[in-house]
Design an enzyme around this catalytic site. Structure first.
Site, PDB file in Angstrom:
ATOM      1  N   HIS A  29       0.820  -1.225   0.000  1.00  0.00           N
ATOM      2  CA  HIS A  29       0.000   0.000   0.000  1.00  0.00           C
ATOM      3  C   HIS A  29       0.854   1.275   0.000  1.00  0.00           C
ATOM      4  O   HIS A  29       0.734   2.161   0.837  1.00  0.00           O
ATOM      5  CB  HIS A  29      -1.078  -0.002   1.083  1.00  0.00           C
ATOM      6  CG  HIS A  29      -0.655  -0.223   2.513  1.00  0.00           C
ATOM      7  ND1 HIS A  29       0.331   0.497   3.108  1.00  0.00           N
ATOM      8  CD2 HIS A  29      -1.119  -1.069   3.443  1.00  0.00           C
ATOM      9  CE1 HIS A  29       0.453   0.108   4.364  1.00  0.00           C
ATOM     10  NE2 HIS A  29      -0.405  -0.857   4.586  1.00  0.00           N
ATOM     11  N   HIS A  83      -4.792  -8.734  14.838  1.00  0.00           N
ATOM     12  CA  HIS A  83      -4.859  -7.517  14.008  1.00  0.00           C
ATOM     13  C   HIS A  83      -5.614  -7.873  12.739  1.00  0.00           C
ATOM     14  O   HIS A  83      -5.267  -8.839  12.053  1.00  0.00           O
ATOM     15  CB  HIS A  83      -3.428  -7.065  13.705  1.00  0.00           C
ATOM     16  CG  HIS A  83      -3.311  -5.853  12.850  1.00  0.00           C
ATOM     17  ND1 HIS A  83      -4.276  -4.873  12.775  1.00  0.00           N
ATOM     18  CD2 HIS A  83      -2.308  -5.434  12.022  1.00  0.00           C
ATOM     19  CE1 HIS A  83      -3.888  -3.932  11.945  1.00  0.00           C
ATOM     20  NE2 HIS A  83      -2.702  -4.250  11.472  1.00  0.00           N
ATOM     21  N   GLU A  85      -6.018  -6.146   9.872  1.00  0.00           N
ATOM     22  CA  GLU A  85      -5.636  -5.650   8.547  1.00  0.00           C
ATOM     23  C   GLU A  85      -5.481  -6.859   7.620  1.00  0.00           C
ATOM     24  O   GLU A  85      -5.035  -7.940   8.042  1.00  0.00           O
ATOM     25  CB  GLU A  85      -4.326  -4.846   8.631  1.00  0.00           C
ATOM     26  CG  GLU A  85      -4.075  -4.077   7.346  1.00  0.00           C
ATOM     27  CD  GLU A  85      -3.009  -2.979   7.441  1.00  0.00           C
ATOM     28  OE1 GLU A  85      -2.382  -2.831   8.505  1.00  0.00           O
ATOM     29  OE2 GLU A  85      -2.812  -2.287   6.422  1.00  0.00           O
ATOM     30  N   ASP A  87      -3.498  -8.043   5.540  1.00  0.00           N
ATOM     31  CA  ASP A  87      -2.279  -8.855   5.374  1.00  0.00           C
ATOM     32  C   ASP A  87      -2.207  -9.959   6.431  1.00  0.00           C
ATOM     33  O   ASP A  87      -1.418 -10.896   6.289  1.00  0.00           O
ATOM     34  CB  ASP A  87      -1.005  -7.990   5.394  1.00  0.00           C
ATOM     35  CG  ASP A  87      -0.915  -7.025   6.550  1.00  0.00           C
ATOM     36  OD1 ASP A  87      -1.967  -6.540   6.997  1.00  0.00           O
ATOM     37  OD2 ASP A  87       0.206  -6.753   7.004  1.00  0.00           O
ATOM     38  N   HIS A 148      -1.187  -0.516  15.291  1.00  0.00           N
ATOM     39  CA  HIS A 148      -1.382   0.783  14.681  1.00  0.00           C
ATOM     40  C   HIS A 148      -2.798   0.972  14.165  1.00  0.00           C
ATOM     41  O   HIS A 148      -3.077   1.990  13.510  1.00  0.00           O
ATOM     42  CB  HIS A 148      -0.354   0.988  13.538  1.00  0.00           C
ATOM     43  CG  HIS A 148      -0.597   0.094  12.347  1.00  0.00           C
ATOM     44  ND1 HIS A 148      -0.814   0.607  11.100  1.00  0.00           N
ATOM     45  CD2 HIS A 148      -0.695  -1.234  12.211  1.00  0.00           C
ATOM     46  CE1 HIS A 148      -0.997  -0.368  10.229  1.00  0.00           C
ATOM     47  NE2 HIS A 148      -0.936  -1.495  10.887  1.00  0.00           N
ATOM     48  N   ASP A 167       1.903  -6.497  14.399  1.00  0.00           N
ATOM     49  CA  ASP A 167       2.803  -5.649  13.607  1.00  0.00           C
ATOM     50  C   ASP A 167       3.972  -5.091  14.427  1.00  0.00           C
ATOM     51  O   ASP A 167       5.036  -4.786  13.871  1.00  0.00           O
ATOM     52  CB  ASP A 167       2.034  -4.457  13.028  1.00  0.00           C
ATOM     53  CG  ASP A 167       1.284  -4.797  11.755  1.00  0.00           C
ATOM     54  OD1 ASP A 167       1.521  -5.874  11.188  1.00  0.00           O
ATOM     55  OD2 ASP A 167       0.448  -3.980  11.330  1.00  0.00           O
ATOM     56  N   TYR A 195      10.255   0.653   8.733  1.00  0.00           N
ATOM     57  CA  TYR A 195       8.928   0.143   9.103  1.00  0.00           C
ATOM     58  C   TYR A 195       8.281   1.066  10.135  1.00  0.00           C
ATOM     59  O   TYR A 195       7.114   1.456  10.013  1.00  0.00           O
ATOM     60  CB  TYR A 195       9.113  -1.261   9.658  1.00  0.00           C
ATOM     61  CG  TYR A 195       7.867  -1.994  10.039  1.00  0.00           C
ATOM     62  CD1 TYR A 195       7.188  -2.783   9.111  1.00  0.00           C
ATOM     63  CD2 TYR A 195       7.369  -1.941  11.331  1.00  0.00           C
ATOM     64  CE1 TYR A 195       6.064  -3.480   9.470  1.00  0.00           C
ATOM     65  CE2 TYR A 195       6.249  -2.634  11.698  1.00  0.00           C
ATOM     66  CZ  TYR A 195       5.597  -3.397  10.770  1.00  0.00           C
ATOM     67  OH  TYR A 195       4.468  -4.098  11.133  1.00  0.00           O
ATOM     68  N   HIS A 228       5.539  -9.706  11.041  1.00  0.00           N
ATOM     69  CA  HIS A 228       6.367  -9.498   9.838  1.00  0.00           C
ATOM     70  C   HIS A 228       7.844  -9.640  10.211  1.00  0.00           C
ATOM     71  O   HIS A 228       8.277  -9.111  11.244  1.00  0.00           O
ATOM     72  CB  HIS A 228       6.197  -8.081   9.275  1.00  0.00           C
ATOM     73  CG  HIS A 228       4.820  -7.757   8.794  1.00  0.00           C
ATOM     74  ND1 HIS A 228       4.288  -8.284   7.639  1.00  0.00           N
ATOM     75  CD2 HIS A 228       3.865  -6.925   9.292  1.00  0.00           C
ATOM     76  CE1 HIS A 228       3.069  -7.796   7.459  1.00  0.00           C
ATOM     77  NE2 HIS A 228       2.787  -6.972   8.450  1.00  0.00           N
TER      78      HIS A 228
HETATM   79 FE1  FEO Z   1      -1.131  -3.510  10.021  1.00  0.00          FE
HETATM   80 FE2  FEO Z   1       0.804  -6.069   8.998  1.00  0.00          FE
HETATM   81  O1  FEO Z   1      -0.756  -5.070   9.104  1.00  0.00           O
END
Ligand code: FEO
Length: 403
Positions: A29, A83, A85, A87, A148, A167, A195, A228
């Site tokens: 993104h 989370h 999101e 991903d 976040h 994250d 990051y 990640h």
């Molecule tokens: Fe906030 Fe890795 O997604």
């Protein structure tokens, strides 16, 4: 022996990594992921088999194959979504459809977000202080709202003393090695810095709050497993990444400068170079970046790392050059703090560009000790000297602030 990311990897007595590496993603993104990324998901083999987080949608089958190499996926009882999101949740519908879990846990906001994305999956909402026994160990949840996203939370598993940090403490880095201690520290620092600057900087104050609050939870953390990048398994490395996060979040001024510019016919480029020369003459390291060649996430990384940020652009159609508007819009959203700023530009006639950049810096709360400099068409020797001198003065000002 080192582990690789190609199969399911046992990371502690009861926990397996079952995520996926996304080697070739370069646009996350709008974030240039120079080294790809990974979507870490974890399987806890306890009396209640529990999956912590999922992966991006296209990797759901790959994740389920990894789970299957350890245990029949249909034996998964619980799923925790730290989370929502996509991903980390994009693969959830496929996983839920295959596994038919007894329960799915998420924060209160997470339950709502997952319902908005995927419809009602019967998510059980949990909050800070809630625990769930899964057999030999318990899961304890800590809300990390706005770190976040509103739904963000972390989960601690006491049997193996691991913190699933979603994250937080992660980085976009696909690699064949699983553990942070298998990577070069300077690489980890660069990717963690990038990051943080691009994902977390907006909520830097909340990072400090969380770091201050963590000891109060009395968690004996032996491993930090983010969603990640590499995993943290040594006390030294855990302290290192927590310390880096505090440093990033504090945003203290650093004796370093960024000069980011756009240029049409090299006039603004000449100004940028002269300004950089002035900064360098004061003994401050400076980085020059033409926005035509540098993506906004790289620029933001330099912004976060620099105490002095200068932006220059031509005026085009009575506006600052569009690439500069893009970069400033992005940077403003991430709310960098404790910066000295400077605006400059070139124009043919109306000349709004530098003034507009200066207004954007002001809107960000960036201190501008020097008025913006704007020249017509091509800077002459006097104008180049003026901007060189401004760069030197601002660099000296920065050095005073860094003392
Ligand atoms: Fe906030 Fe890795 O997604």
């Amino acid at each position: 022996m080192s582990d690789t990311v190609f199969g399911a990897v046992q990371v502690s007595e009861h926990v397996w990594w079952v995520g996926a590496a996304d080697w070739n993603v370069r646009n996350f993104h709008g974030y240039l992921t120079e080294r790809g990324s990974s979507y870490n998901a974890f399987l806890i083999i306890d009396e209640k088999v529990t999956l912590i987080d999922a992966v991006k949608g296209p990797f759901a089958k790959e994740m389920l194959d990894r789970v299957a190499s350890v245990i029949d996926p249909e034996k998964i009882d619980y799923i925790v979504s730290n989370h929502s999101e996509p991903d980390h949740s994009g693969g959830l519908p496929e996983v839920v459809s295959r596994v038919k879990p007894e329960k799915i846990f998420a924060s209160v906001a997470g339950a709502k977000t997952l319902a908005a994305y995927y419809g009602d999956m019967g998510v059980t909402a949990v909050k800070t202080g809630d625990t769930v026994s899964i057999g030999k160990g318990n899961l304890a949840f800590v809300d990390t709202k706005m770190l976040h996203w509103p739904d963000s939370m972390v989960t601690y598993y006491d049997a193996d003393k691991v913190l699933f940090s979603q994250d937080a403490f992660g980085m976009h880095l696909a690699g064949s090695m699983m553990w942070a201690d298998e990577y070069d520290k300077s690489l980890l620092e660069y990717e963690a810095r990038k990051y943080f600057a691009n994902i977390i900087n907006l909520q830097a104050g909340k990072v400090i709050d969380l770091l201050d609050a963590l000891p109060g939870f009395n968690l004996d953390i032996r491993m930090v497993l983010p969603d990640h990048g590499p995993l943290w398994r040594t006390a030294e490395d855990i302290n290192w990444i927590l310390g880096l996060y505090r440093e990033f979040a504090e945003q203290k001024p650093r004796p370093r400068a960024l000069v980011a510019y756009s240029t049409m016919w090299h006039a603004t480029e000449k100004l940028a170079t002269a300004f950089a020369e002035g900064v360098r003459s004061a003994g401050v390291e400076v980085h020059l970046a033409d926005l035509a060649e540098n993506d906004r996430s790289s620029i933001m990384t330099h912004v976060a790392y620099s105490g002095l940020i200068a932006f220059g652009a031509p005026t085009m159609n009575n506006q600052m050059y569009p690439a500069m508007a893009d970069a400033l819009c992005y940077i403003k959203g991430l709310r960098p703090k404790n910066k000295i700023g400077f605006a400059f530009g070139s124009c043919g006639w109306s000349g709004e560009g530098a003034k507009q950049i200066s207004a954007e810096l002001e809107a960000m709360g960036v201190e501008q000790p020097e008025k913006f400099i704007q020249v017509k068409y091509m800077p002459n020797a006097e104008e180049l000297k003026a901007i060189r001198d401004a760069g030197k003065r601002l660099a000296e000002n920065l050095l005073e602030k860094c003392k």
